[in-house]
Design an enzyme around this catalytic site. Sequence first.
Site, PDB file in Angstrom:
ATOM      1  N   ARG B 273       0.861  -1.181   0.000  1.00  0.00           N
ATOM      2  CA  ARG B 273       0.000   0.000   0.000  1.00  0.00           C
ATOM      3  C   ARG B 273       0.898   1.232   0.000  1.00  0.00           C
ATOM      4  O   ARG B 273       1.494   1.561   1.023  1.00  0.00           O
ATOM      5  CB  ARG B 273      -0.868  -0.038   1.267  1.00  0.00           C
ATOM      6  CG  ARG B 273      -2.053   0.902   1.270  1.00  0.00           C
ATOM      7  CD  ARG B 273      -2.668   0.971   2.668  1.00  0.00           C
ATOM      8  NE  ARG B 273      -1.808   1.745   3.554  1.00  0.00           N
ATOM      9  CZ  ARG B 273      -1.716   1.550   4.874  1.00  0.00           C
ATOM     10  NH1 ARG B 273      -2.400   0.606   5.465  1.00  0.00           N
ATOM     11  NH2 ARG B 273      -0.903   2.299   5.611  1.00  0.00           N
ATOM     12  N   HIS B 277      -3.550   4.299   4.869  1.00  0.00           N
ATOM     13  CA  HIS B 277      -4.708   3.406   4.961  1.00  0.00           C
ATOM     14  C   HIS B 277      -5.941   4.140   4.439  1.00  0.00           C
ATOM     15  O   HIS B 277      -6.670   3.643   3.595  1.00  0.00           O
ATOM     16  CB  HIS B 277      -4.923   2.975   6.406  1.00  0.00           C
ATOM     17  CG  HIS B 277      -6.282   2.423   6.685  1.00  0.00           C
ATOM     18  ND1 HIS B 277      -6.711   1.225   6.141  1.00  0.00           N
ATOM     19  CD2 HIS B 277      -7.325   2.902   7.409  1.00  0.00           C
ATOM     20  CE1 HIS B 277      -7.952   1.000   6.538  1.00  0.00           C
ATOM     21  NE2 HIS B 277      -8.348   1.998   7.300  1.00  0.00           N
ATOM     22  N   TYR B 286       4.473   4.882  11.404  1.00  0.00           N
ATOM     23  CA  TYR B 286       4.715   3.450  11.613  1.00  0.00           C
ATOM     24  C   TYR B 286       5.568   2.781  10.537  1.00  0.00           C
ATOM     25  O   TYR B 286       5.785   1.579  10.575  1.00  0.00           O
ATOM     26  CB  TYR B 286       3.395   2.701  11.804  1.00  0.00           C
ATOM     27  CG  TYR B 286       2.357   2.927  10.702  1.00  0.00           C
ATOM     28  CD1 TYR B 286       2.427   2.214   9.510  1.00  0.00           C
ATOM     29  CD2 TYR B 286       1.327   3.835  10.870  1.00  0.00           C
ATOM     30  CE1 TYR B 286       1.484   2.410   8.511  1.00  0.00           C
ATOM     31  CE2 TYR B 286       0.380   4.043   9.879  1.00  0.00           C
ATOM     32  CZ  TYR B 286       0.462   3.335   8.698  1.00  0.00           C
ATOM     33  OH  TYR B 286      -0.461   3.531   7.714  1.00  0.00           O
TER      34      TYR B 286
END
Lengths: 326, 380
Positions: B273, B277, B286
């Site tokens: 990805r 998100h 992160y």
Amino acid sequence: MTTAKMPLGKGLNAGLRAAMEADEKVLIMGEDVGQLGGVFRITDGLQKDFGESRVIDAPLSENGILGTAIGMTFRGYRPVLEIQFDGFVYPAYDQIVSQVARFHFRSKGTVKMPIVIRIPFGGGIGAVEHHSESPEAQFALTAGLKVVTCSNANDAYWMIQQAIASDDPVVFMEPKRRYWDQGEVDLLSDPFPLHASRVVRDGSDATLIAYGPMVKTCLESADAAAEEGINLEVIDLRTLSPLDLDPVFESVRKTGHAIVIHEAAQTLGLGAEISARITEKCFYNLEAPVIRVTGYDLPYPPSRIEEEFLPGLDRILDAVDRSLAF
Amino acid sequence: MTASMPDTYVADDPAGDFPLVQLLTPEGQRVNHAEFAYEGDDDSIRELYRDLFLMRRIDFEAHALQRHGEIGLWAPAQGQEAAQIGSGRALRPQDFAFPTYREHGVALCRGVDPALLLGLFRGVELGGWDPAEHGFALYSIVIGAQTLHATGYAMGLTLDDAVGHNDPERDAAVIAYFGDGATSQGSVNEAFDWAAVFNAPVVFFCQNNQYAISAGTDRQTRGPIAQRAGGFGFRGIRVDGNDVLACHAVTTAAMQKARDGEGPTLIEAYTYRMGAHTTSDDPTRYRDSAEVETWKLKDPIERVKRYLQVQGTPQEFFDTLEAEAEELGKHLRAACKALPEPDLAALFDSVFVDGTPELAEQKAAYIAFRDSLETEGSPA
């Protein structure tokens, strides 16, 4: 008129059979519903007569039963699902509440969910934990679900067929302790509407409002009260969502006294909603506050003491006395 | 580890040793695979390229619409174009797809107007299209729930005798989309089990994009996701999820196997990805940029472009496509703003097929209240 005497559970079995004969898209799915005929034998003989593709023994997975049934509706099927016991429905709760209840709404009516979820509910059979729950309010408060329950063999026979014919999802609560109660089933008559309450005993002094397993308890209570000259009206709600309270309002306007009875715990049970609505509609007719006679706000107790937990004749008559003395 | 551990244990790392099907390298080189091959010609690869390119433009435009406040949220799919287009173009009209909320490319393949995808994110819709018309279910937000719906649909295909006739017009199958995070959900594992038990014609297509919001795949599983299928009794295949030819070839084979009545397959499309998100997420908290840079080199679109250029595709093709993408962007911007506003009064009618007296009463009360405000003149 053609009538047959049969127990409530057999009424359900006969109703399921009639629904499967009427519509080949009707499927039954659940744990042990095939060769065994279900742990309560409600589906007895159906797999033998309709085959394994229409009476499907499911893997032991309630969430899977609900989730796959949703996919089957996309193929035009009308799944009738058996949840083996009330306390085992919770793994399927997400699929029921977040999926089944919402598809029609999310799709603006494009997707229909003609699913029936049969749940044997309530206590009184001396069962082990998780086999005596009354979770009906948790479904009745969910927008997008219809919830009904039967109290006698005739309703069992007709209401299960009506629920299966409904294009909306129906949670069908079965009073498991009444499965063996005999009753007359009218096999030919026009059925009473599915989402309608019914006065099952005329009276003038106070109104008992109940559903499912408690209807019989209320009728017995009314018989006992009659011996003391108290004339109780008893209403079988039959439909819990939507509620049909017009017969209740009519009765309460006559009696001035309302007592709601259910096995489920008191706080936020159906009785709370029914009590609120009676107050809204019959405020000036009430001669006493609406009283609730229910299970206590406890997890279901060990079965040796369940009769103390469940509403019974003495607690109901005590409530009647308190209401009349108010 | 004791000596009694079974020797079939393969790997304890989700990125670990599991064969990867690749037919087009990040450098744009076609490579052969012992089992899978892309059967189409270069014209068909140009069609796939067009889909990849348009899918990225949808993502780009939607992202911009979110930044301009026209939609409240967007779930970007950048980086996952090959997985979605490769699998989406392996479907036949009679097949059915059950998406998550990120399958914008699959929606494109199923003929859903991309503007309709925006309704959910603009807050004017909970769905947006007719699933039956497109063979494409509504976006599913509860993680993994749709895999069971797909399995049930597939069971329905079997009941309808719609598999195993060697008839390309009749035989059908289902594809269930989900991500690496969903593999931790009960629903997904139940779907695997049911599909295996009932030999259901369903392909489980997992886009392992390495993250479930912030949690890496090693927080979801100890071994490769594709390996899990074996425990359920069917085959798992790991495919380069950034390789549209491999995704197409593997999905085509798995769907055909399902249509032939030979049961389910799990495909793990190993991808990344590239974006957040959703537009509400901040991936810099992160993951480090070096990781992202590594994956940029494996871009699913660039490798196809390189291949097509080497094959002598004229620049005019790319220019025409760019113009088409511009038009699509214009369409999306205009159509987004034109999406009809929801009407609360109308919603009372869509809870049930057969409405209830309670809903009718509440609807009437709502309308009366709303009208009373209009009569009195509502405050600015």
